[in-house]
Design an enzyme around this catalytic site. Structure first.
Site, mmCIF file in Angstrom:
data_model
loop_
_atom_site.group_PDB
_atom_site.id
_atom_site.type_symbol
_atom_site.label_atom_id
_atom_site.label_comp_id
_atom_site.label_asym_id
_atom_site.label_seq_id
_atom_site.Cartn_x
_atom_site.Cartn_y
_atom_site.Cartn_z
ATOM 1 N N HIS A 71 -1.508 3.413 22.456
ATOM 2 C CA HIS A 71 -0.550 4.403 21.974
ATOM 3 C C HIS A 71 -0.420 4.306 20.463
ATOM 4 O O HIS A 71 0.159 3.371 19.930
ATOM 5 C CB HIS A 71 0.808 4.208 22.666
ATOM 6 C CG HIS A 71 1.784 5.283 22.346
ATOM 7 N ND1 HIS A 71 3.027 5.041 21.826
ATOM 8 C CD2 HIS A 71 1.678 6.643 22.453
ATOM 9 C CE1 HIS A 71 3.649 6.193 21.631
ATOM 10 N NE2 HIS A 71 2.859 7.169 22.014
ATOM 11 N N ASN A 113 9.315 4.168 21.770
ATOM 12 C CA ASN A 113 10.016 5.401 22.127
ATOM 13 C C ASN A 113 11.187 5.139 23.069
ATOM 14 O O ASN A 113 12.113 5.926 23.139
ATOM 15 C CB ASN A 113 9.052 6.408 22.755
ATOM 16 C CG ASN A 113 8.211 7.098 21.696
ATOM 17 O OD1 ASN A 113 8.550 7.066 20.510
ATOM 18 N ND2 ASN A 113 7.111 7.709 22.103
ATOM 19 N N SER A 141 1.806 9.462 25.725
ATOM 20 C CA SER A 141 3.133 8.991 25.329
ATOM 21 C C SER A 141 4.074 8.978 26.526
ATOM 22 O O SER A 141 4.988 8.174 26.588
ATOM 23 C CB SER A 141 3.769 9.930 24.300
ATOM 24 O OG SER A 141 2.926 10.175 23.242
ATOM 25 N N GLU A 195 0.450 0.468 20.272
ATOM 26 C CA GLU A 195 0.931 -0.234 21.458
ATOM 27 C C GLU A 195 -0.235 -0.293 22.434
ATOM 28 O O GLU A 195 -0.776 0.755 22.805
ATOM 29 C CB GLU A 195 2.099 0.525 22.085
ATOM 30 C CG GLU A 195 3.369 0.448 21.265
ATOM 31 C CD GLU A 195 4.473 1.347 21.816
ATOM 32 O OE1 GLU A 195 5.542 0.833 22.130
ATOM 33 O OE2 GLU A 195 4.251 2.567 21.932
HETATM 34 N N1 LIG Z 1 1.655 14.007 18.238
HETATM 35 C C1 LIG Z 1 2.155 12.792 18.266
HETATM 36 O O1 LIG Z 1 2.967 12.392 17.409
HETATM 37 C C2 LIG Z 1 1.675 11.820 19.318
HETATM 38 C C3 LIG Z 1 1.923 10.447 19.157
HETATM 39 C C4 LIG Z 1 1.406 9.574 20.103
HETATM 40 C C5 LIG Z 1 0.696 10.050 21.179
HETATM 41 N N2 LIG Z 1 0.488 11.384 21.325
HETATM 42 C C6 LIG Z 1 -0.294 11.835 22.467
HETATM 43 O O2 LIG Z 1 -1.595 12.166 22.012
HETATM 44 C C7 LIG Z 1 -2.166 13.162 22.838
HETATM 45 C C8 LIG Z 1 -2.689 14.307 21.983
HETATM 46 O O3 LIG Z 1 -1.628 14.822 21.196
HETATM 47 P P1 LIG Z 1 -1.901 15.776 19.966
HETATM 48 O O4 LIG Z 1 -0.586 15.921 19.275
HETATM 49 O O5 LIG Z 1 -3.055 15.310 19.201
HETATM 50 O O6 LIG Z 1 -2.290 17.143 20.696
HETATM 51 P P2 LIG Z 1 -3.119 18.397 20.134
HETATM 52 O O7 LIG Z 1 -2.675 19.555 20.928
HETATM 53 O O8 LIG Z 1 -3.013 18.471 18.649
HETATM 54 O O9 LIG Z 1 -4.640 18.067 20.464
HETATM 55 C C9 LIG Z 1 -5.175 18.016 21.749
HETATM 56 C C10 LIG Z 1 -6.654 18.312 21.667
HETATM 57 O O10 LIG Z 1 -7.248 18.013 22.915
HETATM 58 C C11 LIG Z 1 -8.209 19.012 23.195
HETATM 59 N N3 LIG Z 1 -8.436 19.071 24.625
HETATM 60 C C12 LIG Z 1 -7.645 19.587 25.585
HETATM 61 N N4 LIG Z 1 -8.205 19.451 26.782
HETATM 62 C C13 LIG Z 1 -9.378 18.820 26.598
HETATM 63 C C14 LIG Z 1 -10.420 18.391 27.458
HETATM 64 N N5 LIG Z 1 -10.348 18.591 28.757
HETATM 65 N N6 LIG Z 1 -11.480 17.807 26.920
HETATM 66 C C15 LIG Z 1 -11.573 17.597 25.580
HETATM 67 N N7 LIG Z 1 -10.632 17.976 24.736
HETATM 68 C C16 LIG Z 1 -9.534 18.577 25.237
HETATM 69 C C17 LIG Z 1 -7.623 20.271 22.622
HETATM 70 O O11 LIG Z 1 -8.624 21.247 22.394
HETATM 71 C C18 LIG Z 1 -7.004 19.752 21.335
HETATM 72 O O12 LIG Z 1 -7.919 19.792 20.265
HETATM 73 C C19 LIG Z 1 -1.089 13.548 23.819
HETATM 74 O O13 LIG Z 1 -1.275 12.801 24.983
HETATM 75 C C20 LIG Z 1 0.186 13.097 23.127
HETATM 76 O O14 LIG Z 1 1.220 12.820 24.026
HETATM 77 C C21 LIG Z 1 0.951 12.268 20.413
#
Ligand SMILES: NC(=O)c1ccc[n+]([C@@H]2O[C@H](COP(=O)([O-])OP(=O)(O)OC[C@H]3O[C@@H](n4cnc5c(N)ncnc54)[C@H](O)[C@@H]3O)[C@@H](O)[C@H]2O)c1
Length: 691
Positions: free
Chosen positions: A141, A191, A120, A153
């Site tokens: 995205h 965003n 993001s 996106e």
């Molecule tokens: N939460 C939202 O609303 C949202 C919306 C759009 C984009 N994003 C993006 O999505 C991504 C993930 O967000 P999230 O909210 O799901 O986070 P989260 O913390 O819920 O999940 C992240 C996961 O990645 C795993 N992980 C970490 N390092 C790793 C690695 N090296 N190899 C494999 N797995 C690994 C973790 O164990 C965890 O399960 C981020 O980049 C975030 O910016 C989030």
């Protein structure tokens, strides 16, 4: 040959698990990877729970949920995504962590694999640097909840190849996403104005302009949204808002910097307290500020070429579920007013210049005009895409006019040898815009309705008779006017997701854009009556067996099929065909004598008791005047030319739209309810019996 797609998702957290869930539900094989088996299993159980809940609520069946689950492999082995077509990374939002994942994937994955990031707040180009395949790195995205929110996106960076963009779009479509392609820039296209909208709400509070309930209520009213900014932050997380605002400020300007109060609230790890009384006298000042913020940020991104006005608005409508996008809102408040609001804020704050697009539009004094039909020539075939996915591409006067202009352009261009028409997003075209019809009825402007339909008919007939072959791409549902557009094309290429249906009799009207006449030409009177009276869905496969769909292919084969159909020798699409035996019973059920019985509320004869009962039930929900009109029209159309049949449909329009049933049917449809008709088969029979 059917291509079997294999997808990977790395990071089984909130986003990754939801993304994998959606992919699997749409029939794709997915490998879900996380750092440990426990983490991966946790992601899988989150999916399991979400699927179970959705199945319990009847969103899909238990079997579908189980089948989806079987398509997901949860693992800690990166090697398992080696041969994936595309891998979406959704790990922590940290460049080092993402960089590690990308360099590892780059080493492991085959040449063909596209590596996508769900970041993001990082540049896609910075992540691509960790690989030796920058041309196959792209942003995807997703929006929370990624199994439910349709928007994605798609973010190519400077080195992403055109082929990668196309394949990513295709994969997006394969798992039911509506994609907008936006530039690799801070906050992308949603965003960029949404985060400032949240942040500015906190500023209003911080400055003492209004209290939380006032800001909530004013924002809901101004943006026609169900949840105000503070409640939204409570749901999605206050720290994310801080982080996103800080990123925008670092990359764009101080205007975007998180409000002090926002940071404090995040540090306190407490939700906003939404209680208290709203003060209506402050609504105006609050909405002006929030409008100014959203308009200024949205205008800036268009000036910078991040996204066009249409995609900017689509992002708001699909991704944020706003009723209107920023540019539609500017039209609503008036472009001059919009400029005044932005100017006011711009004068007070640095790093927030007035965007050119707003300035110049206000100088012209005319509302923003939106493009709903995209035009593109590929391989000498003009692709006309009806791009109004937020309304399932419904046909209204603007869309028809733009479709006509696009068609004219394709006709004029000597390079163009064929014309394909398709819909953006999940649907082909979900009929004519019901709201437009209703507005005509309520204003007593039946002529505009007839004029609109006449124009549509003329255009559809041009598709049907064009020297350049015309092909409808039916890869999603179509209803009413959309099915009629497909039927008017010289050929239809469909995928299993495609379908046709005529819901009109359930709205108290009849299919007015050639549906009856073209179904009649294809299938004969009996089956035409079956489909148009009952509104039964004609799945693409069924339409193919009946000779309506010319080619039934997988989504990835659509382009090749269009090419074949454009090249093919012209054939009479209405030539006589033999129908599979299964349809005979429907033909019998709709023989003249049986139709008489059906309309009189009697049971049809010569078919199974089950079918007779089912038909009686289905038709009892339809408008009787519409059914009787359709019956007469289809009979007459059997003896008329296409042109005469079209006139017949146009002649009857004013009177059908003037009925109470049409008003009841269309009103109910707009509010998603089942209409109560004054005249239905059951009721008219009861009436006759009493009399
Ligand atoms: N939460 C939202 O609303 C949202 C919306 C759009 C984009 N994003 C993006 O999505 C991504 C993930 O967000 P999230 O909210 O799901 O986070 P989260 O913390 O819920 O999940 C992240 C996961 O990645 C795993 N992980 C970490 N390092 C790793 C690695 N090296 N190899 C494999 N797995 C690994 C973790 O164990 C965890 O399960 C981020 O980049 C975030 O910016 C989030």
């Amino acid at each position: 040959m059917t291509q079997h797609w294999k997808l990977g998702v790395v990071g089984a957290g909130n986003m990754g698990s939801g993304i994998a869930q959606k992919m699997a539900l749409e029939g794709l094989e997915v490998v879900l990877v996380d750092v440990s088996r426990e983490q991966a299993a946790r992601g899988l159980s989150r999916i399991e729970q979400s699927l179970r809940e959705a199945a319990e609520r009847g969103i899909f069946s238990q079997e579908q949920a189980e089948a989806a689950l079987k398509r997901i492999v949860a693992t800690d082995r990166f090697e398992d995504v080696r041969d994936a077509d595309l891998v979406v990374e959704a790990v922590f939002e940290d460049l080092d962590v993402k960089g590690d994942v990308f360099s590892r994937l780059d080493r492991i994955c085959e040449e063909k694999t596209i590596l996508a990031t769900n970041t993001s707040s990082l540049y896609v180009k910075d992540i691509a640097r960790y690989t030796r395949r920058p041309d196959r790195v792209i942003g995807m995205h997703y929006f929370y909840h990624p199994a439910k929110n349709r928007l994605v996106e798609i973010v190519p960076h400077e080195a992403t190849s055109a082929d990668t963009i196309e394949r990513t779009r295709l994969i997006g479509r394969l798992h039911g996403k509506t994609c907008i392609v936006v530039r690799d820039s801070p906050g992308f296209a949603v965003n960029r104005y949404f985060v400032p909208f949240l942040n500015e709400s906190v500023r209003l509070l911080e400055e003492g302009v209004a209290n939380i309930p006032t800001i909530e209520a004013a924002a809901k009213q101004a943006f026609e949204i169900g949840m105000g900014p503070f409640e939204l932050m409570n749901v999605t997380g206050i720290p994310i808002a801080v982080h996103s605002a800080a990123y925008l400020a670092k990359e764009i300007s101080e205007f975007y910097a998180p409000a002090k109060l926002l940071i404090e609230q995040s540090d306190k790890r407490e939700d906003w307290d939404l209680g208290g009384e709203a003060d209506e006298s402050r609504f105006e000042i609050v909405s002006r500020r929030l409008y100014a913020t959203v308009f200024g940020a949205a205008g800036a991104q268009v000036d910078e070429g991040v996204a066009g006005i249409e995609d900017t608005d689509r992002g708001a409508k699909i991704g944020l579920r706003w009723r209107r996008g920023p540019f539609e809102l500017m039209n609503r408040v008036g472009v001059k007013q919009a400029l005044a609001m932005v100017q006011e804020l711009s004068d007070r704050r640095s790093g927030f210049p007035v965007p050119d697009i707003i300035r110049s539009r206000a100088a012209q004094g005319t509302p923003f005009a939106f493009r709903y039909v995209d035009y593109e020539v590929r391989n000498r075939i003009a692709c006309l895409t009806i791009n109004r996915p937020e309304a399932l591409n419904a046909l209204n006067p603007e869309v028809v006019e733009q479709l006509e202009q696009a068609f004219d352009r394709a006709q004029r261009d000597p390079e163009v040898r064929g014309i394909a028409v398709r819909g953006a997003g999940k649907a082909f075209v979900a009929g004519a815009d019901i709201k437009f019809f209703l507005d005509c009825i309520r204003r007593g402007e039946m002529e505009s309705n007839v004029a609109f339909t006449r124009r549509g008919h003329r255009l559809f007939r041009r598709f049907e008779t064009s020297d350049k072959p015309t092909v409808a791409v039916l890869d999603g549902l179509s209803l009413g006017g959309g099915s009629e557009l497909a039927l008017a094309c010289q050929a239809i290429v469909a995928t299993e997701q495609g379908s046709l249906a005529f819901p009109e009799s359930g709205l108290g009207i009849y299919p007015g854009l050639g549906g009856m006449l073209r179904m009649n030409l294809h299938l004969g009177r009996e089956l035409a009556k079956y489909y148009t009276f009952t509104g039964s869905k004609l799945a693409a496969r069924e339409a193919y067996e009946l000779g309506i769909v010319t080619e039934l292919v997988e989504l990835e084969e659509v382009e090749a099929a269009i090419e074949r159909l454009v090249q093919a020798e012209p054939r009479d699409k209405y030539r006589r065909k033999d129908f599979p035996a299964a349809y005979r019973e429907y033909q019998t059920a709709f023989s003249d004598e049986n139709v008489r019985r059906l309309l009189a509320g009697e049971s049809v004869q010569g078919v199974s008791g089950e079918l007779a009962k089912r038909l009686g039930k289905i038709l009892s929900y339809k408008g009787l005047i519409a059914l009787e009109t359709m019956n007469r029209m289809i009979d007459r159309q059997s003896k008329l030319s296409i042109e005469e049949s079209i006139e017949l449909e146009l002649d009857g329009l004013s009177s059908i739209f003037s009925t109470e049933d049409a008003l009841a049917g269309l009103t109910a449809a707009l509010s998603g309810e089942r209409p109560t008709f004054r005249h239905t088969i059951g009721r008219s029979v009861a009436y006759h019996e009493h009399a």
